[in-house]
Design a protein around this motif. Structure first.
Motif, PDB file in Angstrom:
ATOM      1  N   LEU A 137      42.127  51.020  36.823  1.00 32.24           N
ATOM      2  CA  LEU A 137      41.367  50.338  38.153  1.00 32.24           C
ATOM      3  C   LEU A 137      40.997  50.974  38.771  1.00 32.24           C
ATOM      4  CD1 LEU A 137      43.666  46.766  38.083  1.00 32.24           C
ATOM      5  CD2 LEU A 137      40.973  46.864  37.757  1.00 32.24           C
ATOM      6  N   SER A 138      41.991  52.353  39.021  1.00 31.68           N
ATOM      7  CA  SER A 138      42.198  53.507  39.918  1.00 31.68           C
ATOM      8  C   SER A 138      40.735  54.068  40.096  1.00 31.68           C
ATOM      9  CB  SER A 138      42.683  54.627  39.612  1.00 31.68           C
ATOM     10  OG  SER A 138      43.845  53.946  39.927  1.00 31.68           O
ATOM     11  N   TRP A 139      39.779  54.495  38.484  1.00 36.77           N
ATOM     12  CA  TRP A 139      38.831  54.736  37.625  1.00 36.77           C
ATOM     13  C   TRP A 139      37.699  54.587  38.063  1.00 36.77           C
ATOM     14  CZ3 TRP A 139      37.466  59.326  37.185  1.00 36.77           C
ATOM     15  CH2 TRP A 139      36.715  60.351  36.874  1.00 36.77           C
ATOM     16  N   ALA A 163      43.076  59.400  46.350  1.00 36.54           N
ATOM     17  CA  ALA A 163      43.470  58.148  47.294  1.00 36.54           C
ATOM     18  C   ALA A 163      43.449  56.576  46.632  1.00 36.54           C
ATOM     19  CB  ALA A 163      42.317  57.507  48.193  1.00 36.54           C
ATOM     20  N   ARG A 164      42.706  56.105  45.655  1.00 36.19           N
ATOM     21  CA  ARG A 164      42.424  55.191  45.004  1.00 36.19           C
ATOM     22  C   ARG A 164      43.087  55.263  44.111  1.00 36.19           C
ATOM     23  NH1 ARG A 164      39.866  50.095  44.719  1.00 36.19           N
ATOM     24  NH2 ARG A 164      39.911  49.510  42.269  1.00 36.19           N
ATOM     25  N   PRO A 165      43.423  56.199  43.393  1.00 33.85           N
ATOM     26  CA  PRO A 165      44.965  55.683  42.323  1.00 33.85           C
ATOM     27  C   PRO A 165      46.280  54.859  43.015  1.00 33.85           C
ATOM     28  CG  PRO A 165      43.850  57.963  42.001  1.00 33.85           C
ATOM     29  CD  PRO A 165      42.929  57.235  42.731  1.00 33.85           C
ATOM     30  N   LEU A 220      40.444  42.719  33.269  1.00 35.04           N
ATOM     31  CA  LEU A 220      40.385  43.889  34.303  1.00 35.04           C
ATOM     32  C   LEU A 220      38.556  44.211  35.242  1.00 35.04           C
ATOM     33  CD1 LEU A 220      41.291  46.385  31.789  1.00 35.04           C
ATOM     34  CD2 LEU A 220      42.444  45.857  33.789  1.00 35.04           C
ATOM     35  N   SER A 221      37.111  42.848  34.090  1.00 37.07           N
ATOM     36  CA  SER A 221      36.363  43.007  35.103  1.00 37.07           C
ATOM     37  C   SER A 221      36.581  42.282  36.251  1.00 37.07           C
ATOM     38  CB  SER A 221      35.269  43.206  33.511  1.00 37.07           C
ATOM     39  OG  SER A 221      36.001  41.761  32.861  1.00 37.07           O
ATOM     40  N   SER A 222      37.438  40.540  35.810  1.00 39.04           N
ATOM     41  CA  SER A 222      37.146  39.836  37.082  1.00 39.04           C
ATOM     42  C   SER A 222      37.672  40.910  37.970  1.00 39.04           C
ATOM     43  CB  SER A 222      38.408  38.749  36.104  1.00 39.04           C
ATOM     44  OG  SER A 222      37.081  37.730  35.774  1.00 39.04           O
ATOM     45  N   ILE A 223      39.271  40.693  37.561  1.00 41.76           N
ATOM     46  CA  ILE A 223      39.746  41.577  39.151  1.00 41.76           C
ATOM     47  C   ILE A 223      38.868  42.755  39.821  1.00 41.76           C
ATOM     48  CG2 ILE A 223      41.336  43.400  40.054  1.00 41.76           C
ATOM     49  CD1 ILE A 223      43.056  42.314  37.326  1.00 41.76           C
TER      50      ILE A 223
END
Length: 489
Positions: free
Chosen positions: A338-340, A316-318, A151-154
Motif C-alpha cells: 500500500l505504501s508503494w 512520507a507515504r510509508p 488491496l486493489s479495493s482499498i
C-alpha cells in the motif's frame, strides 16, 4: 480565411493528439511504463518549449480541462467499483484518504522547507499538493492486474475519496498565504462541510440518477450514456456551488449508480470507459503542454525534485500508511505494498495550477517540482506495482474479464434484460448440467463464452468456473435470478 485555417489546424491537431494518445497506450503496455507518462511527454514535445506545434501557457484552461477530466474519470471509476468490495475496506480507505493525506503533507512539508529554503506555509502547500493518491493513475495502472481484491479495493476507494482532503488543504494554505487574518476555525469547519455535504449530495444524486435512467423511455439507446454523464457533471457543479466537495460527490454518486440495476447498463459503462480514456489523454497532454522543459529539466529542479520524490516515496507515504492503518489487521507485506502503490498523477498537477492562477509567490517553482515528482512516481512506482505485488506474494487469482457485451436493442421498452454473469470458482452452478438447474420461469441461458469461445447451451452443457453466461430474464425475475446465481457452494 485565417479563422478557418486556424479552426482546421486545431481540429487536425486534436485528431493527431488523440491518435497518438491511443497508440501510446499500446506502447506503454509493451514498455511497462504507465500511459500517463507518455501522454505527458507527448504534451511536452508538442508544446512551446518542444517542437512548438501547440504554443500553450494558460494555467486556467489547463485547470478547467483537468477538473472536467477528473469528474469523468472518477465517475467511470465509481461505476466500475463494486460496493460489496468497498464496504469491507471502508475503514482503512477513509483513514488513508484523511489521516494518511494529512501525515503525508506534514512529512513532505518538513522536507520541502529544508530542501527549497521556503516558508513553513509554502512547505505545507507542497505537501498538500502531492499528498493524495491519484484516482486517474490508480484506475489506469490497476486495471487488468491480478492484485488481491482487498488491496486493489482499498487503493481504488482511497484514491476516489482522498481528493477532498488534498483540495481542502491546498486551498486553505493558499488562503493563509494570500489573505490576511484568515480564520483557522472557519477553515476547519469548511473541511467537515465539504466532506459531509459531499457524501450526502453524492448519495442523493446517485439515487435520483438511477431512478431517472430506469424510468425515462428514450428513443435512442445512445442517449442513456449521455444522460448518465450529464448527472455526473450536474452532481459536481451543484455540490461545488454550495461549497462542498464536488469530486467526492461524483465518486459516491457513481458508486450508487454502478451498483444498481440499470437500463442499458453495458452501453453506459462502455461509453464512459471510452470517454474517460479520451479525457485522460487530453488532460495529461494539456498538462504536458503547460510545462517548459528548459525550466523543468534544470539541474536544480532535477536534484531537489528527485530528493523530494524519494522522501515522499520511501518515508512520507510509508509513515502515512503504517500509522493510518494501525491495528486494522494488515500484515507488514500488505502495508509495504500500500505504501508503494501511492501513485501521484493528474490531481497534484491540477492542484499545482491553483497557486499559479491565484498569484502565490514561487508558483512556477511549485508547478515544476510537482510535475517532476509526478513523473518520478509514475516511472518508479507505476511501472513496478505488479512486480512488487508478485515479489510480496500479494497476487490474487487471474481476473476474468467478459470479452463480449450483449444487450437487447429494445431493452428500454421490452420487459426483459440480458444479464452477464462470470461464474466464480466457488459457485453452486459449477459442475451442474443446465437441465438440472432449477431456474425461475422466464429465464433462459442464451449464450456461454468459455475461454474466448462461444458455447451453444443445451440441456447437457456443464457449467465450468470462469464461464461467462448471458441470461435472458424477465425484469420482475432479476432479483430472484441474481440471488440464485450468486449462491456459494
Amino acid at each position: 480565411m485565417l479563422e478557418y485555417v486556424n479552426i482546421d489546424y486545431f481540429i487536425l491537431l486534436t485528431a493527431l493528439l488523440l491518435i497518438i494518445g491511443v497508440l501510446t497506450t499500446k506502447f506503454s503496455t509493451r514498455l511497462g511504463v504507465p500511459a500517463l507518462v507518455l501522454f505527458l511527454l507527448v504534451g511536452m514535445v508538442m508544446g512551446s518549449d518542444g517542437l512548438g506545434f501547440i504554443p500553450f501557457n494558460n494555467p486556467k484552461i489547463a485547470q478547467l480541462v483537468g477538473i472536467v477530466a477528473l469528474v469523468v474519470i472518477l465517475f467511470e471509476g465509481g461505476l466500475q467499483t463494486k460496493w460489496s468490495s468497498v464496504k469491507v475496506v471502508a475503514k482503512p480507505s477513509l483513514s488513508l484518504a484523511t489521516l494518511g493525506v494529512l501525515l503525508t503533507t506534514i512529512v513532505v512539508a518538513v522536507a520541502a522547507k529544508l530542501i527549497f529554503d521556503i516558508s513553513w506555509l509554502e512547505g505545507f502547500l507542497f505537501g498538500a499538493i502531492v499528498g493524495s493518491t491519484d484516482a486517474a493513475a490508480i484506475f489506469a495502472v490497476l486495471k487488468g492486474q491480478n492484485i488481491r481484491d482487498k488491496l486493489s479495493s482499498i487503493l481504488e476507494a482511497e484514491s476516489g475519496t482522498n481528493d477532498p482532503m488534498a483540495v481542502f488543504l491546498t486551498l486553505a494554505l493558499i488562503e493563509l498565504l494570500t489573505v490576511e487574518n484568515s480564520s483557522y476555525f472557519l477553515l476547519l469547519g469548511s473541511f467537515f462541510w465539504q466532506m459531509g455535504i459531499g457524501l450526502a449530495l453524492g448519495y442523493l444524486f446517485g439515487r435520483i440518477a438511477s431512478f431517472a435512467i430506469n424510468r425515462i423511455n428514450l428513443d435512442s439507446s445512445g442517449l442513456y450514456p449521455i444522460f448518465a454523464l450529464a448527472f455526473a457533471l450536474l452532481t459536481y457543479s451543484l455540490t461545488d456551488l454550495v461549497g462542498a466537495s464536488g469530486l467526492l460527490a461524483v465518486y459516491v454518486a457513481a458508486l450508487v449508480i454502478g451498483n444498481r440495476d440499470l437500463t442499458y447498463r453495458h452501453s453506459i459503462f462502455r461509453f464512459n470507459e471510452g470517454f474517460a480514456w479520451m479525457m485522460q489523454i487530453l488532460m495529461f497532454i494539456i498538462l504536458g503542454l503547460l510545462v517548459f522543459p528548459a525550466q523543468f529539466l534544470s539541474f536544480d529542479i532535477i536534484v531537489k525534485g528527485f530528493l523530494l520524490s524519494m522522501i515522499l516515496i520511501f518515508i512520507a507515504r510509508p509513515i502515512a500508511v503504517f500509522l493510518s492503518t494501525f491495528k486494522m489487521g494488515f500484515n507488514v507485506k500488505e502495508k509495504v505494498f500500500l505504501s508503494w502503490a501511492g501513485l501521484k498523477g493528474a490531481v497534484p498537477i491540477v492542484l499545482a495550477t491553483f497557486p499559479m492562477t491565484m498569484g502565490v509567490e514561487n508558483s512556477q517553482l511549485f508547478f515544476n517540482v510537482v510535475f517532476f515528482v509526478v513523473l518520478t512516481s509514475a516511472l518508479i512506482q507505476g511501472s513496478t506495482i505488479s512486480i512488487i505485488a508478485e515479489k510480496l506474494g500479494l497476487n490474487g487469482p487471474e481476473k476474468v474479464e467478459a470479452p463480449h457485451s450483449l444487450e437487447l436493442v429494445s431493452i428500454g421498452k421490452a420487459n426483459a434484460e440480458i444479464i452477464e454473469f462470470v461464474v466464480p470458482l466457488k459457485n453452486k452452478l459449477v459442475g451442474q448440467a443446465l437441465k438440472d438447474i432449477e431456474f425461475p420461469n422466464d429465464v433462459l441461458i442464451s449464450a456461454i463464452i468459455r475461454k474466448g469461445d462461444l458455447v451453444t447451451p443445451h440441456g447437457e452443457t456443464i457449467i465450468q468456473p470462469d464461464d461467462i453466461l448471458y441470461i435472458l430474464v424477465a425484469k420482475q425475475k432479476i432479483k430472484i435470478l441474481k440471488s440464485m446465481i450468486n449462491e456459494v457452494s
